[in-house]
Design an enzyme around this catalytic site. Structure first.
Site, PDB file in Angstrom:
ATOM      1  N   ALA A  76      20.516 -11.203  21.213  1.00  0.00           N
ATOM      2  CA  ALA A  76      20.418 -11.995  22.441  1.00  0.00           C
ATOM      3  C   ALA A  76      18.968 -12.213  22.880  1.00  0.00           C
ATOM      4  O   ALA A  76      18.692 -13.039  23.739  1.00  0.00           O
ATOM      5  CB  ALA A  76      21.193 -11.304  23.562  1.00  0.00           C
ATOM      6  N   ARG A 111       7.626 -14.397  20.010  1.00  0.00           N
ATOM      7  CA  ARG A 111       6.478 -14.399  19.104  1.00  0.00           C
ATOM      8  C   ARG A 111       6.680 -15.242  17.850  1.00  0.00           C
ATOM      9  O   ARG A 111       5.746 -15.465  17.090  1.00  0.00           O
ATOM     10  CB  ARG A 111       6.105 -12.955  18.720  1.00  0.00           C
ATOM     11  CG  ARG A 111       5.362 -12.239  19.838  1.00  0.00           C
ATOM     12  CD  ARG A 111       4.899 -10.876  19.399  1.00  0.00           C
ATOM     13  NE  ARG A 111       5.985  -9.909  19.390  1.00  0.00           N
ATOM     14  CZ  ARG A 111       6.022  -8.820  18.612  1.00  0.00           C
ATOM     15  NH1 ARG A 111       5.040  -8.582  17.758  1.00  0.00           N
ATOM     16  NH2 ARG A 111       7.033  -7.985  18.682  1.00  0.00           N
ATOM     17  N   LYS A 138      15.365 -17.017  16.755  1.00  0.00           N
ATOM     18  CA  LYS A 138      14.766 -16.124  15.755  1.00  0.00           C
ATOM     19  C   LYS A 138      15.730 -15.746  14.637  1.00  0.00           C
ATOM     20  O   LYS A 138      15.387 -15.825  13.456  1.00  0.00           O
ATOM     21  CB  LYS A 138      14.239 -14.859  16.437  1.00  0.00           C
ATOM     22  CG  LYS A 138      13.776 -13.814  15.434  1.00  0.00           C
ATOM     23  CD  LYS A 138      12.833 -12.807  15.999  1.00  0.00           C
ATOM     24  CE  LYS A 138      13.535 -11.663  16.657  1.00  0.00           C
ATOM     25  NZ  LYS A 138      12.561 -10.612  17.049  1.00  0.00           N
ATOM     26  N   ASP A 181      17.660  -8.975  13.773  1.00  0.00           N
ATOM     27  CA  ASP A 181      16.381  -9.382  13.191  1.00  0.00           C
ATOM     28  C   ASP A 181      15.847  -8.360  12.199  1.00  0.00           C
ATOM     29  O   ASP A 181      14.655  -8.311  11.927  1.00  0.00           O
ATOM     30  CB  ASP A 181      15.353  -9.656  14.295  1.00  0.00           C
ATOM     31  CG  ASP A 181      15.030  -8.417  15.112  1.00  0.00           C
ATOM     32  OD1 ASP A 181      15.634  -7.358  14.868  1.00  0.00           O
ATOM     33  OD2 ASP A 181      14.146  -8.515  15.985  1.00  0.00           O
ATOM     34  N   ASN A 191      12.017   5.024  15.612  1.00  0.00           N
ATOM     35  CA  ASN A 191      13.407   4.592  15.663  1.00  0.00           C
ATOM     36  C   ASN A 191      13.548   3.223  14.996  1.00  0.00           C
ATOM     37  O   ASN A 191      12.892   2.262  15.391  1.00  0.00           O
ATOM     38  CB  ASN A 191      13.836   4.512  17.136  1.00  0.00           C
ATOM     39  CG  ASN A 191      15.212   3.903  17.307  1.00  0.00           C
ATOM     40  OD1 ASN A 191      16.059   4.038  16.438  1.00  0.00           O
ATOM     41  ND2 ASN A 191      15.414   3.248  18.439  1.00  0.00           N
ATOM     42  N   ARG A 204      19.811 -31.036  -8.606  1.00  0.00           N
ATOM     43  CA  ARG A 204      20.186 -31.110  -7.188  1.00  0.00           C
ATOM     44  C   ARG A 204      21.670 -30.827  -6.999  1.00  0.00           C
ATOM     45  O   ARG A 204      22.424 -30.774  -7.963  1.00  0.00           O
ATOM     46  CB  ARG A 204      19.775 -32.477  -6.630  1.00  0.00           C
ATOM     47  CG  ARG A 204      18.239 -32.621  -6.535  1.00  0.00           C
ATOM     48  CD  ARG A 204      17.851 -34.026  -6.152  1.00  0.00           C
ATOM     49  NE  ARG A 204      18.564 -34.468  -4.962  1.00  0.00           N
ATOM     50  CZ  ARG A 204      18.731 -35.741  -4.612  1.00  0.00           C
ATOM     51  NH1 ARG A 204      18.236 -36.697  -5.372  1.00  0.00           N
ATOM     52  NH2 ARG A 204      19.376 -36.049  -3.511  1.00  0.00           N
ATOM     53  N   ASN A 237      22.155 -45.911  -8.496  1.00  0.00           N
ATOM     54  CA  ASN A 237      23.402 -45.522  -7.827  1.00  0.00           C
ATOM     55  C   ASN A 237      23.511 -46.026  -6.397  1.00  0.00           C
ATOM     56  O   ASN A 237      24.558 -45.943  -5.796  1.00  0.00           O
ATOM     57  CB  ASN A 237      23.552 -43.994  -7.845  1.00  0.00           C
ATOM     58  CG  ASN A 237      22.402 -43.295  -7.140  1.00  0.00           C
ATOM     59  OD1 ASN A 237      21.278 -43.792  -7.126  1.00  0.00           O
ATOM     60  ND2 ASN A 237      22.682 -42.153  -6.552  1.00  0.00           N
TER      61      ASN A 237
HETATM   62  C1  UD1 Z   1      13.881  -1.443  19.916  1.00  0.00           C
HETATM   63  C2  UD1 Z   1      14.127   0.031  20.254  1.00  0.00           C
HETATM   64  C3  UD1 Z   1      12.969   0.877  19.664  1.00  0.00           C
HETATM   65  C4  UD1 Z   1      12.902   0.652  18.168  1.00  0.00           C
HETATM   66  C5  UD1 Z   1      12.756  -0.826  17.843  1.00  0.00           C
HETATM   67  C6  UD1 Z   1      12.928  -1.032  16.362  1.00  0.00           C
HETATM   68  C7  UD1 Z   1      15.274   0.121  22.400  1.00  0.00           C
HETATM   69  C8  UD1 Z   1      15.157   0.336  23.840  1.00  0.00           C
HETATM   70  N1  UD1 Z   1      14.163   0.187  21.689  1.00  0.00           N
HETATM   71  O1  UD1 Z   1      12.714  -1.831  20.609  1.00  0.00           O
HETATM   72  O2  UD1 Z   1      13.203   2.252  19.922  1.00  0.00           O
HETATM   73  O3  UD1 Z   1      11.814   1.373  17.613  1.00  0.00           O
HETATM   74  O4  UD1 Z   1      13.763  -1.610  18.499  1.00  0.00           O
HETATM   75  O5  UD1 Z   1      12.700  -2.370  16.035  1.00  0.00           O
HETATM   76  O6  UD1 Z   1      16.375  -0.075  21.897  1.00  0.00           O
HETATM   77  N2  UD1 Z   1      18.311  -7.497  22.331  1.00  0.00           N
HETATM   78  C9  UD1 Z   1      19.400  -8.028  22.988  1.00  0.00           C
HETATM   79  N3  UD1 Z   1      19.438  -7.997  24.343  1.00  0.00           N
HETATM   80  C10 UD1 Z   1      18.439  -7.439  25.089  1.00  0.00           C
HETATM   81  C11 UD1 Z   1      17.325  -6.916  24.412  1.00  0.00           C
HETATM   82  C12 UD1 Z   1      17.296  -6.948  23.038  1.00  0.00           C
HETATM   83  O7  UD1 Z   1      20.332  -8.519  22.352  1.00  0.00           O
HETATM   84  O8  UD1 Z   1      18.555  -7.464  26.306  1.00  0.00           O
HETATM   85  C13 UD1 Z   1      18.278  -7.534  20.887  1.00  0.00           C
HETATM   86  C14 UD1 Z   1      17.146  -8.368  20.348  1.00  0.00           C
HETATM   87  O9  UD1 Z   1      17.568  -9.704  20.132  1.00  0.00           O
HETATM   88  C15 UD1 Z   1      16.830  -7.662  19.028  1.00  0.00           C
HETATM   89  C16 UD1 Z   1      17.183  -6.208  19.304  1.00  0.00           C
HETATM   90  O10 UD1 Z   1      18.050  -6.231  20.397  1.00  0.00           O
HETATM   91  O11 UD1 Z   1      17.634  -8.133  17.955  1.00  0.00           O
HETATM   92  C17 UD1 Z   1      15.963  -5.353  19.584  1.00  0.00           C
HETATM   93  O12 UD1 Z   1      15.315  -5.827  20.737  1.00  0.00           O
HETATM   94  P1  UD1 Z   1      13.743  -5.733  20.913  1.00  0.00           P
HETATM   95  O13 UD1 Z   1      13.392  -6.337  22.199  1.00  0.00           O
HETATM   96  O14 UD1 Z   1      13.075  -6.240  19.696  1.00  0.00           O
HETATM   97  O15 UD1 Z   1      13.550  -4.140  21.001  1.00  0.00           O
HETATM   98  P2  UD1 Z   1      12.216  -3.365  20.757  1.00  0.00           P
HETATM   99  O16 UD1 Z   1      11.407  -3.397  21.990  1.00  0.00           O
HETATM  100  O17 UD1 Z   1      11.597  -3.792  19.504  1.00  0.00           O
HETATM  101 MG    MG Z   2      11.742  -5.560  18.229  1.00  0.00          MG
END
Ligand code: UD1
Ligand code: MG
Length: 437
Positions: free
Chosen positions: A9, A14, A21, A99, A164, A310, A363
């Site tokens: 979500a 970036r 994404k 992702d 994590n 193709r 064609n």
């Molecule tokens: C998260 C983890 C972090 C970990 C990292 C690994 C948490 C709080 N943190 O951080 O510990 O090291 O991933 O990549 O979980 N998403 C939603 N809804 C939201 C927020 C995020 O669906 O409200 C989804 C994003 O689309 C994404 C995933 O959750 O696919 C991770 O979100 P992101 O914001 O990238 O988390 P990080 O800050 O990277």
């Molecule tokens: Mg992330």
């Protein structure tokens, strides 16, 4: 085995791209498509949590159920949105990120297998030299105590290199009972999924963790990272095909799709690109600098160098497609040859047909595409233009340089060639005239 929840979500700011994404592709399959595939052995119909550009994502992904998260209040909140679709505690829950495309089914299965009554939560961690923004996994005496997000971490915690990966498995009971207790009291003001770890520990229960390789759990946050993940993906796919017995002397120059399917004994020379939908039913040879997409090949086919197949190309056994030949929606029968500088599209070519250099199936009339049908054993002379629709009957010949717009009967010769004219001495006279001026 477990209910999978895939989070997708978030905004993906970036990427600086109008495309959501998770719809960016690796090897011709979307990032989230890779995750859905990896999860398939655990859950054939995972729950995908969508929010930003939800409609685009929903319109481009199959085999999932959807939950909507709006606004996006963090990873914990995202999982909460999926819980109404997980009505009871019977099955474990596996949370993945949309992702993180290179995660493997084995890793996911192993993580789920770690869950038990005494250990109702399991996380996936990895060691990295550049922990950056990742959540840090705090371990004391071999026990995971919690995950601290980089934004909330002390200097001491920031030095931790165990991070994590974002994949978490737990009992349904833990998710149902503890998710509603998450709070937003942290630096980001979000519901952190990672807070579940400390909550489970506070109940005196254990949290398991397994280690993954950094390459496998690396996510995509920018175009640059997308290209790095693509490189890893390509390395993996080439390795899989070579393990299966495909010869690839210069693997680093060959680009494969997620579904490229070549059997043992095939040879792929340097600088070939396989777009999606290529499959061979027997060993084939793809010579250098060829581009294939949506093409089906049979045993013993030789394609290239410099060929372009193709979508809709179907080659029978031992067909040869040579240099600078393009085929599209072309079914070519056993043993036929199209070896040089030709375009064969919307065509059905019989068996043991020889198509001479520079042959074109005309064609398209600007509005519609028309069929060219060539019977078995036909010999098409070099530089023949076949103006479709046209049927060249079996066993016939066409004269070099002919433009044919009507059907050719079987076993005949069709020729459209202007009569030769000779003007004796003309060249000498021309040169003398030029010399005087
Ligand atoms: C998260 C983890 C972090 C970990 C990292 C690994 C948490 C709080 N943190 O951080 O510990 O090291 O991933 O990549 O979980 N998403 C939603 N809804 C939201 C927020 C995020 O669906 O409200 C989804 C994003 O689309 C994404 C995933 O959750 O696919 C991770 O979100 P992101 O914001 O990238 O988390 P990080 O800050 O990277
Ligand atoms: Mg992330």
């Amino acid at each position: 085995m477990a209910t999978c929840v895939i989070l997708a979500a978030g905004k993906g700011t970036r990427m600086k791209s109008p495309l959501p994404k998770v719809l960016h592709e690796l090897g011709g399959l979307s990032l989230v498509g890779h995750v859905v595939q990896a999860a398939a052995s655990i859950d054939r119909s995972p729950i995908l949590v969508v929010g930003h550009q939800a409609e685009d994502v929903m319109g481009n992904i199959d085999d999932v159920r959807f939950a909507t998260q709006s606004p996006q209040l963090g990873t914990g909140h995202a999982v909460m949105m999926a819980m109404p679709q997980i009505p009871n505690n019977a099955e474990p829950v596996l949370v993945l990120f949309g992702d993180t495309p290179l995660i493997t089914p084995e890793t996911l299965q192993n993580l789920v297998a770690q869950i038990s009554m005494a250990q109702p939560l399991a996380i996936l961690a990895f060691e990295t030299g550049q922990p950056g923004r990742y959540g840090r996994v705090v371990v004391e005496n071999g026990n995971v105590q919690g995950i601290v997000e980089a934004k909330d971490a002390t200097e001491e915690q920031l030095a931790i290199r165990l991070c994590n990966a974002g994949v978490m498995a737990g009992t349904g009971e833990i998710f149902h009972r503890l998710l509603p207790k998450l709070s937003q009291q942290n630096a980001a003001g979000e519901y952190y999924l990672t807070d579940l770890v400390a909550m489970v520990r506070a109940e005196g229960l254990q949290v398991a963790y397994s280690l993954a390789h950094e390459e496998e759990v690396a996510g995509v946050n920018s175009q640059h990272e997308l290209s790095l993940r693509e490189a890893t993906f390509q390395k993996r796919r080439r390795g899989e095909l070579m393990d299966r017995g495909v010869q690839m002397p210069h693997p680093e120059t060959v680009f494969l799709s997620h579904d490229t399917d070549l059997p043992a004994g095939s040879l792929v020379e340097a600088h070939c690109v396989f777009a999606p939908g290529v499959r061979a039913h027997g060993a084939v040879t793809i010579r250098a600098f060829s581009h294939l997409e949506g093409a089906e090949l049979s045993e013993g086919c030789v394609v290239g160098p410099y060929a372009r197949l193709r979508p809709g190309t179907v080659l029978g056994p031992k067909v040869r497609i040579g240099n600078f030949v393009e085929t599209k929606k072309a079914v070519v029968g056993q043993g036929s040859k199209i070896n040089h500088l030709s375009y064969v599209g919307d065509a059905s070519v019989g068996q043991h047909v020889n198509i001479g250099a520079g042959t074109i199936t005309c064609n398209y009339d600007g509005y519609n595409k028309h069929q060219t049908i060539i019977g078995d054993g036909v010999f098409i002379g070099s530089d023949t233009l076949l103006v479709a629709p046209i049927h060249v009957g079996q066993g016939s010949y066409t004269g070099s340089g002919s433009v044919l717009s009507d059907d050719v009967p079987a076993d005949s010769l069709a020729l459209t060639r202007p009569a030769r004219q000779i003007f004796e001495g003309w060249a000498d006279r021309f040169r003398s005239k030029q010399a005087k001026e």
